[in-house]
Design a protein around this motif. Structure first.
Motif: not given
Length: 254
Positions: A133-137, A236-245
């Motif tokens: 779920p976190v990865a899908e976010e 659980d911060n998939g959102f933040g990880a995606a924006i950073f990447a």
């Protein structure tokens, strides 16, 4: 901004009115409960997302309605039962050019106006199925940020033989960053960072029990990693990880 300047050129508004609109255009107020940051995309490269948690359904609908006037909308942490509570009103208020999509695992609602052009690739890996779920976010947010995403789930250290072929595949596909999502003891980002020459973003999840409950063991393990090149975001911060990447990728492919 273009719309305001065109109104000025056409003589529909005065210079003073144009100045006032330009000063206030970045914040749109919805009553006394929300202020939409309309200029965030220009400042940061990614538009404001709506966090569903902590908002009641009617306020959430009004915020979505305000954002939909300008185009694409993303609502995060929207549980499935809440989506079903508001979906009829969302379908009613949406901009006619927007298509509604809801991802149950990621708990994300999108109002989309077509596909976004993809530039640059991100890999996303999870240690276990419970981390998906976190990865899908992270996946959906990265795609909305204009990145192509390659995923490989359930390849953690408990069966590390599953990992190496997936890492090789992602490097052959020229990913520019890898997001690694892991709970329990949080070891997987360290392993991945020791194998690749691209930035690794560690995402600790709240999956675990005993001393690992809540994700703090995974978080501390990632922060204490002896493998260089790891950035770590909140639990659980998939959102933040995606924006950073995605931000890293945009800098690398300029």
């Amino acid at each position: 901004m273009k719309k305001i300047l065109q109104e000025l050129i056409n003589g529909n508004i005065t210079m003073e009115e144009a100045e006032k609109k330009l000063k206030t255009m970045q914040i749109e107020e919805l009553g006394d409960f929300a202020k939409i940051d309309t200029g965030r995309d220009l400042r940061t490269g990614f538009p404001e997302a709506i966090l569903a948690e902590g908002k009641d359904d009617q306020d959430l609908i009004k915020i979505i309605q305000g954002c939909a006037k300008r185009g694409r909308v993303m609502v995060t942490r929207l549980e499935e039962d809440r989506y079903h509570n508001i979906k009829d009103e969302i379908n009613f208020i949406q901009n006619k050019s927007l298509k509604v999509e809801y991802n149950r695992k990621a708990r994300i609602l999108l109002l989309k106006d077509g596909e976004i052009e993809k530039r640059g690739k991100i890999g996303i890996i999870t240690a276990g199925t419970s981390d998906i779920p976190v990865a899908e976010e992270a996946r959906i947010v990265a795609e909305e940020a204009g990145c192509e995403v390659l995923t490989s789930y359930d390849v953690g250290v408990a069966g590390i033989h599953r990992l190496f072929s997936k890492i090789r595949w992602m490097l052959e596909e020229d990913v520019k960053a890898i997001i690694v999502v892991a709970g329990m003891e949080g070891a997987l980002p360290s392993v991945v960072a020791g194998l690749v020459d691209v930035p690794v973003v560690g995402v600790p999840t709240s999956v675990g029990y005993g001393v690992g409950k809540g994700g703090f063991t995974a978080l501390n393990a990632m922060l204490q990693s002896c493998a260089p090149g790891i950035a770590v975001v909140n639990i659980d911060n998939g959102f933040g990880a995606a924006i950073f990447a995605a931000t890293v990728i945009k800098q690398r492919i300029k």
